[in-house]
Scaffold this motif. Structure first.
Motif, mmCIF file in Angstrom:
data_model
loop_
_atom_site.group_PDB
_atom_site.id
_atom_site.type_symbol
_atom_site.label_atom_id
_atom_site.label_comp_id
_atom_site.label_asym_id
_atom_site.label_seq_id
_atom_site.Cartn_x
_atom_site.Cartn_y
_atom_site.Cartn_z
ATOM 1 N N PHE A 4 -7.720 11.449 -23.524
ATOM 2 C CA PHE A 4 -7.005 10.382 -22.816
ATOM 3 C C PHE A 4 -7.942 9.464 -22.061
ATOM 4 O O PHE A 4 -7.409 8.122 -22.224
ATOM 5 C CB PHE A 4 -5.903 11.332 -21.957
ATOM 6 C CG PHE A 4 -4.940 11.901 -22.663
ATOM 7 C CD1 PHE A 4 -3.807 11.096 -23.234
ATOM 8 C CD2 PHE A 4 -4.417 13.194 -22.246
ATOM 9 C CE1 PHE A 4 -2.745 11.675 -23.706
ATOM 10 C CE2 PHE A 4 -3.186 13.770 -22.758
ATOM 11 C CZ PHE A 4 -2.784 12.934 -23.865
ATOM 12 N N GLY A 8 -7.815 5.474 -23.058
ATOM 13 C CA GLY A 8 -7.784 4.856 -21.927
ATOM 14 C C GLY A 8 -8.904 3.507 -21.619
ATOM 15 O O GLY A 8 -8.638 2.308 -21.489
ATOM 16 N N CYS A 11 -8.549 1.418 -24.515
ATOM 17 C CA CYS A 11 -7.682 0.153 -24.300
ATOM 18 C C CYS A 11 -7.835 -0.824 -23.196
ATOM 19 O O CYS A 11 -7.538 -2.142 -23.181
ATOM 20 C CB CYS A 11 -6.346 0.951 -24.077
ATOM 21 S SG CYS A 11 -5.420 1.649 -25.445
ATOM 22 N N ALA A 12 -8.485 -0.279 -21.907
ATOM 23 C CA ALA A 12 -8.663 -1.224 -21.098
ATOM 24 C C ALA A 12 -10.227 -2.130 -21.297
ATOM 25 O O ALA A 12 -9.832 -3.268 -20.859
ATOM 26 C CB ALA A 12 -9.497 -0.365 -19.545
ATOM 27 N N GLY A 82 -13.118 4.234 -14.166
ATOM 28 C CA GLY A 82 -12.892 5.119 -15.290
ATOM 29 C C GLY A 82 -14.223 5.637 -16.077
ATOM 30 O O GLY A 82 -14.150 6.971 -16.243
ATOM 31 N N THR A 98 -10.086 9.619 -11.819
ATOM 32 C CA THR A 98 -9.090 9.646 -12.928
ATOM 33 C C THR A 98 -7.694 8.676 -12.352
ATOM 34 O O THR A 98 -7.576 8.053 -12.930
ATOM 35 C CB THR A 98 -8.843 10.887 -13.348
ATOM 36 O OG1 THR A 98 -10.097 11.564 -13.876
ATOM 37 C CG2 THR A 98 -8.169 10.615 -14.966
ATOM 38 N N GLY A 102 -6.350 4.958 -13.091
ATOM 39 C CA GLY A 102 -5.036 4.629 -13.780
ATOM 40 C C GLY A 102 -4.315 3.873 -12.704
ATOM 41 O O GLY A 102 -3.452 2.923 -13.230
ATOM 42 N N PHE A 105 -5.525 0.280 -13.427
ATOM 43 C CA PHE A 105 -5.045 -0.470 -14.555
ATOM 44 C C PHE A 105 -3.564 -0.638 -14.458
ATOM 45 O O PHE A 105 -3.177 -1.670 -14.832
ATOM 46 C CB PHE A 105 -5.215 0.748 -15.723
ATOM 47 C CG PHE A 105 -6.667 0.858 -16.137
ATOM 48 C CD1 PHE A 105 -7.679 -0.138 -16.114
ATOM 49 C CD2 PHE A 105 -7.010 2.143 -16.481
ATOM 50 C CE1 PHE A 105 -8.841 0.122 -16.514
ATOM 51 C CE2 PHE A 105 -8.351 2.504 -16.787
ATOM 52 C CZ PHE A 105 -9.426 1.252 -16.878
ATOM 53 N N THR A 150 -3.359 -2.859 -20.865
ATOM 54 C CA THR A 150 -3.552 -2.205 -19.557
ATOM 55 C C THR A 150 -2.460 -1.459 -18.997
ATOM 56 O O THR A 150 -2.692 -0.246 -18.480
ATOM 57 C CB THR A 150 -3.827 -3.506 -18.437
ATOM 58 O OG1 THR A 150 -2.695 -4.329 -18.756
ATOM 59 C CG2 THR A 150 -4.837 -4.289 -18.798
ATOM 60 N N SER A 153 -3.545 1.907 -20.744
ATOM 61 C CA SER A 153 -4.774 2.404 -20.220
ATOM 62 C C SER A 153 -4.353 3.135 -18.978
ATOM 63 O O SER A 153 -4.705 4.244 -18.778
ATOM 64 C CB SER A 153 -5.548 1.242 -19.864
ATOM 65 O OG SER A 153 -5.964 0.517 -20.713
ATOM 66 N N PHE A 156 -2.764 6.365 -20.185
ATOM 67 C CA PHE A 156 -3.592 7.450 -20.662
ATOM 68 C C PHE A 156 -4.445 7.942 -19.526
ATOM 69 O O PHE A 156 -4.551 9.303 -19.481
ATOM 70 C CB PHE A 156 -4.693 6.753 -21.640
ATOM 71 C CG PHE A 156 -4.078 6.566 -22.909
ATOM 72 C CD1 PHE A 156 -3.411 7.398 -23.556
ATOM 73 C CD2 PHE A 156 -4.397 5.388 -23.389
ATOM 74 C CE1 PHE A 156 -2.867 7.128 -24.799
ATOM 75 C CE2 PHE A 156 -4.213 5.045 -25.032
ATOM 76 C CZ PHE A 156 -3.272 5.988 -25.458
ATOM 77 N N TYR A 157 -4.637 7.309 -18.382
ATOM 78 C CA TYR A 157 -5.417 7.929 -17.374
ATOM 79 C C TYR A 157 -4.545 8.891 -16.375
ATOM 80 O O TYR A 157 -5.022 9.575 -15.757
ATOM 81 C CB TYR A 157 -6.117 6.768 -16.523
ATOM 82 C CG TYR A 157 -7.604 6.734 -16.793
ATOM 83 C CD1 TYR A 157 -8.524 7.283 -16.073
ATOM 84 C CD2 TYR A 157 -8.092 5.971 -18.045
ATOM 85 C CE1 TYR A 157 -9.899 7.300 -16.478
ATOM 86 C CE2 TYR A 157 -9.442 5.767 -18.367
ATOM 87 C CZ TYR A 157 -10.382 6.321 -17.669
ATOM 88 O OH TYR A 157 -11.613 6.413 -18.087
#
Length: 173
Positions: A4, A8, A11-12, A82, A98, A102, A105, A150, A153, A156-157
């Motif tokens: 994950f 993330g 994607c970020a 991250g 974490t 998140g 993001f 974003t 991201s 995921f986080y």
């Protein structure tokens, strides 16, 4: 959990690159005037052969610029935190990296969403009524793709945070 976080970060990273390109380029809108194609971005407008900076302080451009820059900053700081969470850095141990990444993001997603909404609303209302031959262009589209990246991201986080906070009980049936 690491898958994950890796998703993330991917994607970020892509979202941050798209935010930089979208903010810096001059292709948010294209239009035709006097049989010439022109285009404009947040910082400049271009006619065939030359580009000029926006000298007017128009509120929607200023708001869009500010929200895009804030989004870039939030996303970049989220990437740094991250990465620290991904490699388990011992600094900043007073908070969960974490979760913080998140949240950053999601903040970045919110800012770029505000920027895109302000620009879209004013452009459609202003140019839609005054000019018939205009369209949004690729820089603008990259901004919308950055909204999605974003957001994912942050998802995921938050999933990684949830997995870390609530580990599965291997003894249960």
């Amino acid at each position: 959990m690491y898958s994950f976080m890796g998703g993330g970060l991917f994607c970020a990273g892509v979202g941050n690159i798209l935010l930089i390109i979208s903010t810096a380029t001059d292709y948010w809108m294209q239009y035709r005037q006097s049989n010439n194609y022109m285009h404009q971005g947040l910082w400049r407008y271009c006619m065939p052969g030359k580009c000029m900076t926006h000298t007017d302080s128009i509120a929607y451009w200023d708001a869009t610029r500010a929200f895009m820059i804030l989004s870039l900053l939030a996303c970049f700081i989220g990437i740094v935190i991250g990465v620290m969470a991904f490699i388990r850095s011992s600094s900043f141990s007073g908070f969960d990296k974490t979760f913080a990444a998140g949240i950053l993001f999601f903040i970045s997603c919110f800012f770029v969403l505000l920027a895109m909404a302000v620009y879209t609303g004013v452009t459609v209302n202003y140019y839609g009524k005054r000019y018939g031959n205009w369209r949004f262009s690729w820089s603008y589209i990259m901004g919308w793709v950055a909204v999605v990246l974003t957001f994912f991201s942050g998802i995921f986080y938050m999933c990684a945070y949830r997995m870390h906070e609530c580990p599965r009980n291997s003894n249960s049936r």
